[in-house]
Motif scaffolding. Sequence first.
Motif, PDB file in Angstrom:
ATOM      1  N   THR A 296       0.829  -1.200   0.000  1.00 16.53           N
ATOM      2  CA  THR A 296       0.000   0.000   0.000  1.00 16.53           C
ATOM      3  C   THR A 296       0.862   1.247   0.000  1.00 16.53           C
ATOM      4  O   THR A 296       1.802   1.366   0.760  1.00 16.53           O
ATOM      5  N   ASP A 297       0.553   2.208  -0.866  1.00 14.95           N
ATOM      6  CA  ASP A 297       1.321   3.441  -0.957  1.00 14.95           C
ATOM      7  C   ASP A 297       0.943   4.352   0.197  1.00 14.95           C
ATOM      8  O   ASP A 297      -0.223   4.648   0.408  1.00 14.95           O
ATOM      9  N   HIS A 298       1.948   4.831   0.957  1.00 17.94           N
ATOM     10  CA  HIS A 298       1.623   5.663   2.122  1.00 17.94           C
ATOM     11  C   HIS A 298       0.953   6.963   1.728  1.00 17.94           C
ATOM     12  O   HIS A 298       0.289   7.597   2.537  1.00 17.94           O
TER      13      HIS A 298
ATOM     14  N   GLN B 257       0.008  -1.332   7.255  1.00 20.43           N
ATOM     15  CA  GLN B 257       0.564  -1.522   5.927  1.00 20.43           C
ATOM     16  C   GLN B 257       1.029  -0.191   5.325  1.00 20.43           C
ATOM     17  O   GLN B 257       2.049  -0.143   4.626  1.00 20.43           O
ATOM     18  N   LEU B 258       0.305   0.878   5.598  1.00 18.37           N
ATOM     19  CA  LEU B 258       0.737   2.198   5.134  1.00 18.37           C
ATOM     20  C   LEU B 258       2.082   2.581   5.759  1.00 18.37           C
ATOM     21  O   LEU B 258       2.976   3.091   5.079  1.00 18.37           O
ATOM     22  N   ILE B 259       2.215   2.333   7.051  1.00 14.25           N
ATOM     23  CA  ILE B 259       3.456   2.687   7.751  1.00 14.25           C
ATOM     24  C   ILE B 259       4.620   1.843   7.237  1.00 14.25           C
ATOM     25  O   ILE B 259       5.724   2.352   6.999  1.00 14.25           O
ATOM     26  N   ASN B 260       4.388   0.554   7.047  1.00 14.90           N
ATOM     27  CA  ASN B 260       5.434  -0.303   6.505  1.00 14.90           C
ATOM     28  C   ASN B 260       5.809   0.102   5.079  1.00 14.90           C
ATOM     29  O   ASN B 260       6.985   0.020   4.680  1.00 14.90           O
ATOM     30  N   ALA B 261       4.821   0.544   4.283  1.00 13.84           N
ATOM     31  CA  ALA B 261       5.113   1.003   2.923  1.00 13.84           C
ATOM     32  C   ALA B 261       5.963   2.266   2.949  1.00 13.84           C
ATOM     33  O   ALA B 261       6.885   2.432   2.130  1.00 13.84           O
ATOM     34  N   TRP B 262       5.664   3.170   3.875  1.00 11.46           N
ATOM     35  CA  TRP B 262       6.483   4.387   4.037  1.00 11.46           C
ATOM     36  C   TRP B 262       7.922   4.002   4.390  1.00 11.46           C
ATOM     37  O   TRP B 262       8.883   4.553   3.840  1.00 11.46           O
ATOM     38  N   THR B 263       8.061   3.028   5.281  1.00  9.45           N
ATOM     39  CA  THR B 263       9.389   2.560   5.678  1.00  9.45           C
ATOM     40  C   THR B 263      10.142   1.980   4.485  1.00  9.45           C
ATOM     41  O   THR B 263      11.315   2.280   4.269  1.00  9.45           O
TER      42      THR B 263
ATOM     43  N   LEU C 161       5.155   6.839  16.031  1.00  8.66           N
ATOM     44  CA  LEU C 161       6.247   7.722  15.641  1.00  8.66           C
ATOM     45  C   LEU C 161       7.360   6.879  15.037  1.00  8.66           C
ATOM     46  O   LEU C 161       7.722   5.823  15.580  1.00  8.66           O
ATOM     47  N   ALA C 162       7.914   7.328  13.939  1.00  5.66           N
ATOM     48  CA  ALA C 162       8.912   6.552  13.212  1.00  5.66           C
ATOM     49  C   ALA C 162      10.151   7.385  12.923  1.00  5.66           C
ATOM     50  O   ALA C 162      10.065   8.579  12.631  1.00  5.66           O
ATOM     51  N   GLY C 163      11.309   6.731  13.029  1.00  5.35           N
ATOM     52  CA  GLY C 163      12.577   7.335  12.638  1.00  5.35           C
ATOM     53  C   GLY C 163      13.341   6.372  11.752  1.00  5.35           C
ATOM     54  O   GLY C 163      13.491   5.192  12.091  1.00  5.35           O
ATOM     55  N   VAL C 164      13.786   6.830  10.590  1.00  6.29           N
ATOM     56  CA  VAL C 164      14.439   5.978   9.600  1.00  6.29           C
ATOM     57  C   VAL C 164      15.819   6.522   9.284  1.00  6.29           C
ATOM     58  O   VAL C 164      16.031   7.734   9.251  1.00  6.29           O
ATOM     59  N   MET C 165      16.764   5.607   9.035  1.00  5.14           N
ATOM     60  CA  MET C 165      18.077   6.016   8.556  1.00  5.14           C
ATOM     61  C   MET C 165      18.558   5.046   7.497  1.00  5.14           C
ATOM     62  O   MET C 165      18.445   3.826   7.661  1.00  5.14           O
ATOM     63  N   TYR C 166      19.103   5.606   6.408  1.00  2.00           N
ATOM     64  CA  TYR C 166      19.698   4.817   5.327  1.00  2.00           C
ATOM     65  C   TYR C 166      21.059   5.409   5.007  1.00  2.00           C
ATOM     66  O   TYR C 166      21.222   6.628   4.898  1.00  2.00           O
TER      67      TYR C 166
END
Length: 468
Positions: free
Chosen positions: A49-51, A210-216, A242-247
């Motif tokens: 699903t697209d966020h 699923q939206l949150i996982n798609a954003w991730t 709340l989410a924090g991502v690093m790549y």
Amino acid sequence: MRHRFHCSALFVVCMSLLVSLVLAGCGGTESPSLDTQATANPAVTTESTDHQTAAALASTETRLVPPPEAEAQIPALVTGNTAFAVELLKAARGADTASGKNLVLSPYSLSLALAMTYAGARGETETQMAEALHFALPQEQLHETFNALDRDVMASDAEKILTATSGWVFPTVLGEGAIVPIRPEYLDLLAWNYGAELYRAPGDTEEARQLINAWTAQKTEGLIPQVLPPGSLPGEWTALVLAGVMYLKAPWTYTFPAENTKPAPFYLEDGTTVEVPVMTHDMDYGYAENTVWAAVELPCLGNAGRMSRGDISAVFLLPKQGSLDEAVATTTAEDLQALLADMPREHVAVHLPRFKFESDTKLKEPLKSLGMINLFKGADLSGAYEPGDSTAGDASSGVCVDEVYQGCIIGVDEGGIEAAAASMVVQVAGIGPGEITFDRPFLFLIRHVPTGTILFLGQVMNPMQESS
């Protein structure tokens, strides 16, 4: 989180998620069972699903430029973050699920997600979080300084580096019929200081998951397709995620010659050995020792041309004697900072296993062991939520954090590093003159050299183990 990935440079990816629950979900009555939650909406069957199909933004504010004085506070913030990183590593590796296994964490990604949570904490909850996270700055200065630090990290000259944050606000706390209304000024603070993308989550928590996982997945180049497992968002109780991502993807300044990679034994802590591909290079590297560790720093390529040293480096630490457990237990944040502060370049032959692995970690219990107790039951998050009709006027507003999830991936090969992280707060032998051989369990960290920020931290117990 099972997938295939290829590495032509050092890579690390990490995602941290914090899930907050409201009212009975905070330890009063039981939440719906995981089996019930996972099948609540049988029409939703895909993680793709697209966020962007989520409803309107919960805040339209954008990130601010931090005041000049915030830059001067970065060293104090980094010192505290380093102390938290060392304590988090000890707590996480001590969990039964991590014992004897490879482990990669992103203390930086997690600190971002928890700092956003901390912005709404008050009273004893705020005090406990500040002590556990080693936050010494007042609230307003802290968030402005995180803004300044994150902008510095994002400006690094790595091949690719990304940090991103988001907040997913559920109908339980937003809009008509909200039981415990979320404060608009709290959401604005997250947008101003963390650049958080703030979404109105759908009421169907399986669809929201699923939206949150798609954003991730989008933010991590597809390397982390799922951090929130089925059933992780308790139906009617979920308030905020709340989410924090690093790549990070960064080639080495000095690429390991592929022809030098040879099979060699790696000595496991149980006394057995495995054969692993070992890379070898003989160059001028940063090198330091203390009574416990021998450490070598491998620089990543900068933007000043061939063989330039950039803002990102990886440090590999080998215990000089005894087990990895013994070495980690005796190491303090001050010890680590002192070791990293003075790593003069020496001509060193480095023999390092090639490795890639992933970690999925639940951090609620490790964080509680560090003193963050109230956040998970009876939290005072009154800086984020207004008193609701069902809270009998108490300061807690009936919202607490249910779980903190982090998923990380790291790959190290002849070309360099690639890594990703996602944090979700729902709500001896081998060491000699000029040579170091990583032929037994060791630690690694990846840091932003200009600020000293530890972006990733972990342990390699078995280079052939791809998941933990």
